[in-house]
Enzyme design. Sequence first.
Site, PDB file in Angstrom:
ATOM      1  N   HIS A  24       1.529   4.993  -2.749  1.00  0.00           N
ATOM      2  CA  HIS A  24       1.850   6.397  -2.422  1.00  0.00           C
ATOM      3  C   HIS A  24       3.070   6.856  -2.551  1.00  0.00           C
ATOM      4  O   HIS A  24       3.155   7.731  -3.401  1.00  0.00           O
ATOM      5  CB  HIS A  24       1.505   6.212  -0.731  1.00  0.00           C
ATOM      6  CG  HIS A  24       0.007   6.224  -0.512  1.00  0.00           C
ATOM      7  ND1 HIS A  24      -0.574   7.531  -0.342  1.00  0.00           N
ATOM      8  CD2 HIS A  24      -0.934   5.174  -0.639  1.00  0.00           C
ATOM      9  CE1 HIS A  24      -2.004   7.123  -0.108  1.00  0.00           C
ATOM     10  NE2 HIS A  24      -2.056   5.711  -0.073  1.00  0.00           N
ATOM     11  N   HIS A  55       0.828  -1.217  -0.179  1.00  0.00           N
ATOM     12  CA  HIS A  55      -0.205   0.164  -0.046  1.00  0.00           C
ATOM     13  C   HIS A  55       0.881   1.320  -0.049  1.00  0.00           C
ATOM     14  O   HIS A  55       0.909   2.245  -1.050  1.00  0.00           O
ATOM     15  CB  HIS A  55      -0.882   0.174   1.054  1.00  0.00           C
ATOM     16  CG  HIS A  55      -1.927   1.079   1.190  1.00  0.00           C
ATOM     17  ND1 HIS A  55      -2.468   1.677   2.444  1.00  0.00           N
ATOM     18  CD2 HIS A  55      -2.421   2.017   0.174  1.00  0.00           C
ATOM     19  CE1 HIS A  55      -3.270   2.439   2.137  1.00  0.00           C
ATOM     20  NE2 HIS A  55      -3.057   2.837   0.956  1.00  0.00           N
ATOM     21  N   ILE A 108      -6.619   8.884  -1.021  1.00  0.00           N
ATOM     22  CA  ILE A 108      -6.937   8.768   0.699  1.00  0.00           C
ATOM     23  C   ILE A 108      -5.993   7.538   1.016  1.00  0.00           C
ATOM     24  O   ILE A 108      -5.449   6.853   0.200  1.00  0.00           O
ATOM     25  CB  ILE A 108      -8.083   8.171   0.943  1.00  0.00           C
ATOM     26  CG1 ILE A 108      -8.708   8.046   2.294  1.00  0.00           C
ATOM     27  CG2 ILE A 108      -8.499   6.808   0.380  1.00  0.00           C
ATOM     28  CD1 ILE A 108      -8.664   9.453   2.967  1.00  0.00           C
ATOM     29  N   HIS A 130      -3.935   0.838  -6.482  1.00  0.00           N
ATOM     30  CA  HIS A 130      -4.108   1.329  -5.258  1.00  0.00           C
ATOM     31  C   HIS A 130      -5.497   0.994  -4.796  1.00  0.00           C
ATOM     32  O   HIS A 130      -5.627   0.665  -3.562  1.00  0.00           O
ATOM     33  CB  HIS A 130      -4.124   2.989  -5.181  1.00  0.00           C
ATOM     34  CG  HIS A 130      -4.484   3.620  -3.788  1.00  0.00           C
ATOM     35  ND1 HIS A 130      -5.427   4.064  -3.624  1.00  0.00           N
ATOM     36  CD2 HIS A 130      -3.767   3.820  -2.612  1.00  0.00           C
ATOM     37  CE1 HIS A 130      -5.679   4.641  -2.439  1.00  0.00           C
ATOM     38  NE2 HIS A 130      -4.550   4.423  -1.815  1.00  0.00           N
ATOM     39  N   ASN A 187      -6.153  -0.928  -1.167  1.00  0.00           N
ATOM     40  CA  ASN A 187      -7.062  -0.024  -0.158  1.00  0.00           C
ATOM     41  C   ASN A 187      -8.164  -0.135   0.389  1.00  0.00           C
ATOM     42  O   ASN A 187      -8.416  -0.317   1.454  1.00  0.00           O
ATOM     43  CB  ASN A 187      -6.433   1.459  -0.691  1.00  0.00           C
ATOM     44  CG  ASN A 187      -6.854   2.499   0.404  1.00  0.00           C
ATOM     45  OD1 ASN A 187      -6.111   2.865   1.163  1.00  0.00           O
ATOM     46  ND2 ASN A 187      -8.102   3.247   0.214  1.00  0.00           N
TER      47      ASN A 187
END
Length: 890
Positions: free
Chosen positions: A556, A551, A890, A742, A746
């Site tokens: 990110h 993740h 997010i 993602h 997520n």
Amino acid sequence: MIGKILGDALKTTGDTLRTTGDIADSVLNAGGNFLDRARDFRRRGKKKIKGKVILMRSNVLDFTEFHSTILDNVAELLGSGIEMNLVSATEVDRHSNDPRGKIGTKAVVERWLTSAPPVFAGESVFQVNFEWEDDFGYPGAFYIRNGHTSEFFLKSLTLEDVPGYGRVHFDCNSWVYPKRRYRKDRIFFVNQSWLPSETPEPLRKYREEELLNLRGDGRGERKEWDRIYDYDVYNDIADPDAGDKLVRPILGGPEYPYPRRGRTGRPRTRRDPNSERRLQSVIGLNIYVPRDENFGHLKMGDFLGYALKALSASIKPGLQTVFDTTPGEFDNYKELYNLYEGGFPIPQNLFTLLSDSLTAPLLKEVLRIDGDRFLRFAVPDVIKDDKSAWRTDAEFAREMIAGVNPILICRLEHFPPLSKLDPKRYGNQNSTITEEQIKDGLEGLSVHEAMKENKLYILDHHDALMPYLRKINSTSTKTYATRTLLFLKDDGTLKPLAIELSLPHPQGEQLGAISKLYFPVEKSNVEGSIWQLAKAYVAVNDAGYHQLISHWLNTHAVLEPFVIATHRQLSALHPIHKLLAPHYKDTMFINAFARQTLINADGLLEATHFQSKFAMELSSYIYREWNFLEQALPADLLKRGVAIKDPSSPHGLKLLIEDYPYAVDGLEIWSTIKNWVTDYCSIYYKDDTAVQNDIELQSWWKEVVEKGHADKKHEAWWPKMQSLNELIESCTIIIWIGSALHAAVNFGQYPYGGFVPNRPTVSRRFMPEVGSKEYKELESCPEKAFLRTINSQLQCLLGMSLIEILSRHASDEVYLGKRGSLEWTCDKDALEAFDDFGQEVNEVEERIMERNRNIKFKNRTGQANVPYTMLLPSSTEGITGKGIPNSISI
């Protein structure tokens, strides 16, 4: 403490009141503005073209903006309003030697005073009339000056009936601050795309100057109104001034390689001149990112409401004795179910706090207070239909290909499993599993036959964790490096054959691993409880690796350098900028928030995951193996051996686990994205030479490699960006990471991990030895022993709050196949290609839902009856377990 939280919340969600200097600016400019308006009056007989300005201004109900609204109105009365000048894309000023496009006469946004600001944050429409000169040509840009005291969000400018050109639209979507905040007036370009070499000559200098402005000079502390994109290392997650416990390595450089993050330029700490001083805000939402990378009004409201819940850590220590007579522990699963079925009675010590009218609303939100109960969570999907299905071997295995981390399972290519760790440093780290130990689970096959028929698979966390395991276990963590061997049954499902739990040799890591083996047990006795614990240690490894690597690192962190480089090197006029920009929305901000609150020293990730204070250091170690090209889904599946090349198949691959929900759905999404990228790029690049000659594109890619991922710049696998195919593949990978990858790792976090025993993130003691008191506890109270091994109450509640935030869709989310603006470009071919992309995404969604209804695909729902919807493109607001947003938001 609560007062401080409220103060910080107001400070970060609103904007501070403007100084009287802003009014002074308006007064000084008033005389000149009145003269300008007088000239305008004399020119009224000249030809005008009408423009429509859409912007979002200060919210009259926002206390911190109310004063700004008054000051803005004063500025308007004094003649200091919002001014615009068109810039020609085809004509230059004949009276000068400047090659830049001709600048038109100033126009003023009208009717500001007579148009009441919206009660809620929303769009306002204003008119502007531009004086038109017959030799002006095509308006390709415009300057704007904000004479007010507060900023506004400029959505668009549309010109109607431009002589010879008709309607001309500028898609802006940017915050414009008062003009005194800028050294140079803001400029916006028409929604046309041009490669640098094809840009009209009068616009080229404007294009180049805007990129220079966005790069900055690399000096000074950045302020909220700055529009500077620059790089820095991760030197802001530690807090050395607060003591040794909060010291962490700086990530980025030869010793601890890491992707770069956005530079803020904050002052350095007193104790370590290489570390950046951290913000002291509890919430930490006022960290610098370029304002256009910040959350919008709607999402900021959504996010704040749920982010505050995670701050329950501020008051949790005083609540640890609330649940029962055993502080900080759950004694049975029923106590966990109470979190979803009704919460707990409010303890007496909370009533005093709730009587405070200032803090009560915040406490009710943080503690989920409903009547006389508190701490009530939504029921996670994994226990919604069946409270015990999570304990089965079938669900344990299914989640490896259809859960929240379905991207690690590999086909077994060597038996026993081999380690790639350096034997000179780590000794013998190979597996100790023998054929004799697993032969009963091979359904009549030998190991050789099972491997030949592609029936043996492995979930291997051994090599990733073993080098750090001694350090990790020096903390309160007590865990293993795990290997899980699985068999692919004839019905397409997987079953576990063995779990290997390994520790470093107690006399030195160079002596290899000490391993123990555990095998499936169906009986409800102590051996069955031991097997449940073995699966829990695997889940702990997987949950920690998932959050930190699958993740955080692999979506990110690795994407942020692409965001920065795109804004620094690709003009807003560049077609690749327009292609990629939607897939960067909010990423820099959510990453900045993570550095402040989640991945920082003693932050939520360290508090809730087994890697503890070594979490980010471990992610640096694993980043060494990161390969950009292997982030492409087909390349990843081939590398893991779960697919082989097959030119006759639609995606060029044949899956060896045919009912592999993540891979099946993912390949359709991947192909759809790649088709769109191919169609789009082919509009602007007719051959490889066009790619090679694109100076902005080449600068962009060079900067991504050499600055954004500087510690990996010498890797040979980076695409050279010399062909159209390389451009298409690279853009497809970027979009895949920011959207589908993602989403896949997520939005299932709460549906699967909201019930902590299914995906514990911490193990606090080792497997009990026969004859020990822990073993006797396991015999007499298996649930209690299990819960004593995994997350404590505090870790459980913090972790659930964290993943509840991370699993939630905001109300303003934009999903794959859609755009936030319908007029993001005026290129008809690009718009038609995007329409085709949207239609193809819808068709993929329909096929996914059809597969989920097909009972022959047993891995799509499993015994827990949780359909695989992680790659279903659309979603509604909230925790849905589905939806692919365009970006990591997010």
